[in-house]
Design an enzyme around this catalytic site. Sequence first.
Site, PDB file in Angstrom:
ATOM      1  CE  LYS A  34      36.422 -27.510  17.082  1.00 53.88           C
ATOM      2  NZ  LYS A  34      37.418 -28.498  16.629  1.00 53.88           N
ATOM      3  CG  ASP A  61      39.896 -28.499  19.130  1.00 53.55           C
ATOM      4  OD1 ASP A  61      40.421 -28.883  20.194  1.00 53.55           O
ATOM      5  OD2 ASP A  61      38.939 -29.088  18.594  1.00 53.55           O
ATOM      6  CG  LEU A  62      46.275 -27.687  17.027  1.00 54.40           C
ATOM      7  CD1 LEU A  62      47.641 -27.150  16.603  1.00 54.40           C
ATOM      8  CD2 LEU A  62      45.705 -28.569  15.919  1.00 54.40           C
ATOM      9  CE  LYS A  63      39.819 -32.202  21.434  1.00 60.29           C
ATOM     10  NZ  LYS A  63      39.618 -31.765  20.041  1.00 60.29           N
ATOM     11  CG  HIS A  65      47.918 -35.393  26.511  1.00 65.65           C
ATOM     12  ND1 HIS A  65      46.988 -36.398  26.581  1.00 65.65           N
ATOM     13  CD2 HIS A  65      48.594 -35.441  27.671  1.00 65.65           C
ATOM     14  CE1 HIS A  65      47.097 -37.027  27.738  1.00 65.65           C
ATOM     15  NE2 HIS A  65      48.069 -36.460  28.417  1.00 65.65           N
ATOM     16  CG  ASP A  66      54.598 -34.484  24.390  1.00 66.34           C
ATOM     17  OD1 ASP A  66      55.418 -34.969  25.205  1.00 66.34           O
ATOM     18  OD2 ASP A  66      54.641 -34.735  23.172  1.00 66.34           O
ATOM     19  CB  ILE A  67      56.986 -33.900  28.749  1.00 69.56           C
ATOM     20  CG1 ILE A  67      57.756 -33.441  27.513  1.00 69.56           C
ATOM     21  CG2 ILE A  67      56.998 -35.422  28.854  1.00 69.56           C
ATOM     22  CD1 ILE A  67      59.237 -33.766  27.561  1.00 69.56           C
ATOM     23  CG  ASN A  69      60.829 -28.299  27.371  1.00 68.86           C
ATOM     24  OD1 ASN A  69      61.007 -27.116  27.631  1.00 68.86           O
ATOM     25  ND2 ASN A  69      61.423 -28.914  26.358  1.00 68.86           N
ATOM     26  CB  THR A  70      56.825 -31.210  24.458  1.00 72.46           C
ATOM     27  OG1 THR A  70      58.048 -31.892  24.690  1.00 72.46           O
ATOM     28  CG2 THR A  70      56.418 -31.367  23.018  1.00 72.46           C
ATOM     29  CB  THR A 125      31.704 -34.327  23.887  1.00 76.26           C
ATOM     30  OG1 THR A 125      32.557 -33.942  22.812  1.00 76.26           O
ATOM     31  CG2 THR A 125      31.556 -33.169  24.831  1.00 76.26           C
ATOM     32  NE  ARG A 217      30.134 -34.445  13.390  1.00 78.18           N
ATOM     33  CZ  ARG A 217      30.523 -35.494  14.101  1.00 78.18           C
ATOM     34  NH1 ARG A 217      30.585 -36.671  13.538  1.00 78.18           N
ATOM     35  NH2 ARG A 217      30.856 -35.367  15.377  1.00 78.18           N
TER      36      ARG A 217
HETATM   37  O1  C5P Z   1      30.525 -31.897  14.361  1.00 77.03           O
HETATM   38  P1  C5P Z   1      30.549 -31.613  15.850  1.00 77.03           P
HETATM   39  O2  C5P Z   1      29.628 -30.458  16.237  1.00 77.03           O
HETATM   40  O3  C5P Z   1      30.342 -32.848  16.671  1.00 77.03           O
HETATM   41  O4  C5P Z   1      32.030 -31.100  16.108  1.00 77.03           O
HETATM   42  C1  C5P Z   1      32.524 -30.870  17.398  1.00 77.03           C
HETATM   43  C2  C5P Z   1      33.909 -30.333  17.281  1.00 77.03           C
HETATM   44  O5  C5P Z   1      34.404 -30.093  18.593  1.00 77.03           O
HETATM   45  C3  C5P Z   1      34.911 -31.274  16.603  1.00 77.03           C
HETATM   46  O6  C5P Z   1      35.793 -30.467  15.843  1.00 77.03           O
HETATM   47  C4  C5P Z   1      35.648 -31.926  17.736  1.00 77.03           C
HETATM   48  O7  C5P Z   1      36.988 -32.216  17.414  1.00 77.03           O
HETATM   49  C5  C5P Z   1      35.603 -30.826  18.798  1.00 77.03           C
HETATM   50  N1  C5P Z   1      35.704 -31.287  20.188  1.00 77.03           N
HETATM   51  C6  C5P Z   1      34.854 -32.241  20.736  1.00 77.03           C
HETATM   52  N2  C5P Z   1      35.020 -32.656  22.032  1.00 77.03           N
HETATM   53  C7  C5P Z   1      35.970 -32.124  22.805  1.00 77.03           C
HETATM   54  C8  C5P Z   1      36.814 -31.126  22.277  1.00 77.03           C
HETATM   55  C9  C5P Z   1      36.645 -30.727  20.954  1.00 77.03           C
HETATM   56  O8  C5P Z   1      33.935 -32.711  20.051  1.00 77.03           O
HETATM   57  N3  C5P Z   1      36.086 -32.487  24.062  1.00 77.03           N
END
Ligand code: C5P
Length: 239
Positions: A34, A61-63, A65-67, A69-70, A125, A217
């Site tokens: 990721k 994983d850049l999530k 979130h915008d309009i 078109n963007t 989360t 982690r």
């Molecule tokens: O270190 P850890 O296991 O907590 O990392 C979780 C990874 O998942 C992080 O890179 C975090 O940005 C990503 N993430 C998250 N919760 C979300 C979406 C992605 O923790 N809803």
Amino acid sequence: MAWKDKLIIALDVSDADKALGIVDMLSESCDIFKVGFELFVTTGPSIVDKIHAKGKRVFLDLKFHDIPNTVSKAAVAAARLGVYMFNMHTSGGLDMMKRCRYDVAGFCEKNGVQKPKMIGVTVLTSLESEMLKNELCIQHTVKNQVKHLALLAQKAGLDGVVASPQEVALIKKSCGDNFLVVTPGIRPSWTLPDDQMRTATPRAALHDGADYIVMGRGILKQEDPVKAIELIALEILTA
Ligand code: C5P
């Protein structure tokens, strides 16, 4: 599917050398890596090419979130990079998600590119019900809000959602088995939750039906990450 095919390692590091070092170190144990904000902002899209060159898949994983078109333009750019999976916030709304799905599908068909899995982020989360209520003015419990957003993502035609492992069973029940659930917030029994609020062990998440577990982690902060994965495997396989 073997459990290791469901493991996604979060490359939450600040430079390409560190990230690629992790990919090499965990090459035998993991196939999907990721790339999140820190790494992408530091290195740019070249990191994706470098991970692909090692024969590995990328969850971007850049999530977004915008309009609409963007976000749809960014989504097509992600598809052009050839990523395996990318995500957007479901709270961007139905139109935003629909437009992404439509534009990405069109791009992939026109260019003969494999369509990436499009995943909606439900409730992070790191949040819990009191925070939704007091800080974001959302009166639903986390579970109800996650269910609502998962159904919205499904209506938009996304492939699945990101949610905590504590909501997997609920999402599968509401959206069906084929709707993917990707779960961060995974903590083996021998680690700390850090800033994650809604956690579960890898074994519990997989038992509930998670399609992919994202781990950062809980593996990378251990003295020996390869050994940590072996320990997790033992926990899962002796269940
Ligand atoms: O270190 P850890 O296991 O907590 O990392 C979780 C990874 O998942 C992080 O890179 C975090 O940005 C990503 N993430 C998250 N919760 C979300 C979406 C992605 O923790 N809803």
